[in-house]
Design a protein around this motif. Structure first.
Motif, mmCIF file in Angstrom:
data_model
loop_
_atom_site.group_PDB
_atom_site.id
_atom_site.type_symbol
_atom_site.label_atom_id
_atom_site.label_comp_id
_atom_site.label_asym_id
_atom_site.label_seq_id
_atom_site.Cartn_x
_atom_site.Cartn_y
_atom_site.Cartn_z
ATOM 1 N N TYR A 2 0.851 -1.172 0.000
ATOM 2 C CA TYR A 2 0.000 0.000 0.000
ATOM 3 C C TYR A 2 0.892 1.228 0.000
ATOM 4 C CZ TYR A 2 0.834 0.252 5.062
ATOM 5 O OH TYR A 2 1.400 0.339 6.304
ATOM 6 N N PRO A 3 0.361 2.384 -0.374
ATOM 7 C CA PRO A 3 1.217 3.555 -0.590
ATOM 8 C C PRO A 3 2.064 3.963 0.606
ATOM 9 C CG PRO A 3 -0.960 3.924 -1.512
ATOM 10 C CD PRO A 3 -1.035 2.637 -0.738
ATOM 11 N N ALA A 4 1.514 3.949 1.803
ATOM 12 C CA ALA A 4 2.270 4.372 2.978
ATOM 13 C C ALA A 4 3.217 3.265 3.427
ATOM 14 C CB ALA A 4 1.321 4.740 4.105
ATOM 15 N N PRO A 5 4.421 3.606 3.868
ATOM 16 C CA PRO A 5 5.368 2.570 4.294
ATOM 17 C C PRO A 5 4.945 1.872 5.573
ATOM 18 C CG PRO A 5 6.264 4.765 4.712
ATOM 19 C CD PRO A 5 5.011 4.957 3.909
ATOM 20 N N PHE A 6 5.053 0.556 5.559
ATOM 21 C CA PHE A 6 4.870 -0.287 6.730
ATOM 22 C C PHE A 6 6.211 -1.003 6.888
ATOM 23 C CE2 PHE A 6 2.185 -4.144 8.435
ATOM 24 C CZ PHE A 6 2.967 -4.182 9.567
ATOM 25 N N ILE A 7 7.068 -0.454 7.750
ATOM 26 C CA ILE A 7 8.459 -0.901 7.868
ATOM 27 C C ILE A 7 8.618 -1.822 9.067
ATOM 28 C CG2 ILE A 7 10.858 -0.177 8.134
ATOM 29 C CD1 ILE A 7 10.026 2.546 6.971
ATOM 30 N N ALA A 8 9.135 -3.021 8.833
ATOM 31 C CA ALA A 8 9.421 -3.961 9.912
ATOM 32 C C ALA A 8 10.929 -4.080 10.088
ATOM 33 C CB ALA A 8 8.823 -5.326 9.596
ATOM 34 N N VAL A 9 11.386 -4.040 11.330
ATOM 35 C CA VAL A 9 12.801 -4.251 11.654
ATOM 36 C C VAL A 9 12.924 -5.640 12.256
ATOM 37 C CG1 VAL A 9 14.804 -3.406 12.930
ATOM 38 C CG2 VAL A 9 13.084 -1.779 12.088
ATOM 39 N N GLU A 10 13.814 -6.458 11.705
ATOM 40 C CA GLU A 10 13.934 -7.843 12.153
ATOM 41 C C GLU A 10 15.390 -8.255 12.384
ATOM 42 O OE1 GLU A 10 12.926 -10.341 13.413
ATOM 43 O OE2 GLU A 10 10.759 -10.305 13.319
ATOM 44 N N GLY A 11 15.545 -9.379 13.071
ATOM 45 C CA GLY A 11 16.852 -9.937 13.367
ATOM 46 C C GLY A 11 16.752 -10.842 14.578
#
Length: 207
Positions: A2-11
């Motif tokens: 979708y247009p807006a960023p949905f940012i996941a940080v993983e590790g």
């Protein structure tokens, strides 16, 4: 997507997911959704006896992340608003595959897909890659009591599992931007230069 960023940080455990997610949310003025960890009542028991308590632990995490994803969908995705999280829901499968028996895993996989298949997934991901010595050092520094009994062998297998999981996501979600950070050589907390390089990569690849 979708247009807006949905940012996941993983590790893996100790990589610095929450720290970096918090920094980026502040940097871009995006809302931050953090996973529930210390509230899990089965954590202490799990690290003492993984075989006995793994199913209860993983189900607690799954149900809480399901509720968070529902909230993300309602409050951000449907409104086309950006959001940062310190996890990707696929991590549930990474941990469950490692700790659950086949019998429990078969049940868990069905529940996982039932709960998550129709919920939004991140459209950008930051993967913090780190070696065992780095993870152990960071775990010791943050001093969580329930992590004192973590078996280094378990962490080592998680590192390998995460590598396989990232490759799986690249194949199954080829349009997903994945920014990999070499955690052994990148100090995004103390080095402004290292941190700004991450910010620049996000601007170029995500925003």
């Amino acid at each position: 997507m979708y247009p807006a960023p949905f940012i996941a940080v993983e590790g893996p455990i100790g990589a610095g997911k929450t720290t970096l997610a918090t920094m980026l949310a502040k940097e871009f003025q995006f809302p931050l959704v953090k996973e529930i960890v210390e509230e899990n009542p089965f954590l202490d028991k799990f690290y003492e006896d993984m075989e006995q308590w793994s199913f209860q632990l993983e189900m607690f995490f799954l149900c809480n992340r399901f509720k968070q994803l529902e909230s993300i969908e309602e409050n951000y995705v449907n409104k086309q608003q950006p959001v940062v999280t310190d996890y990707h829901v696929y991590k549930n499968m990474i941990f469950a595959e490692r700790t659950l028996s086949k019998k429990h895993m078969d049940k868990y996989r069905k529940i996982y897909h039932l709960l998550t298949d129709d919920l939004p997934k991140p459209n950008a991901m930051i993967y913090i890659k780190a070696s065992l010595p780095t993870l152990l050092e960071r775990i010791q520094m943050r001093g969580r009591s329930f992590e004192e009994d973590i078996d280094p062998a378990y962490l080592k297998t998680l590192i390998e599992d995460y590598e396989l999981a990232i490759e799986h996501l690249k194949q199954t979600e080829p349009g997903l931007p994945i920014i990999t950070i070499e955690g052994d050589h990148t100090d995004f907390v103390s080095s402004q230069q290292d941190y700004q390089q991450i910010v620049q990569n996000i601007k170029e690849q995500v925003l």
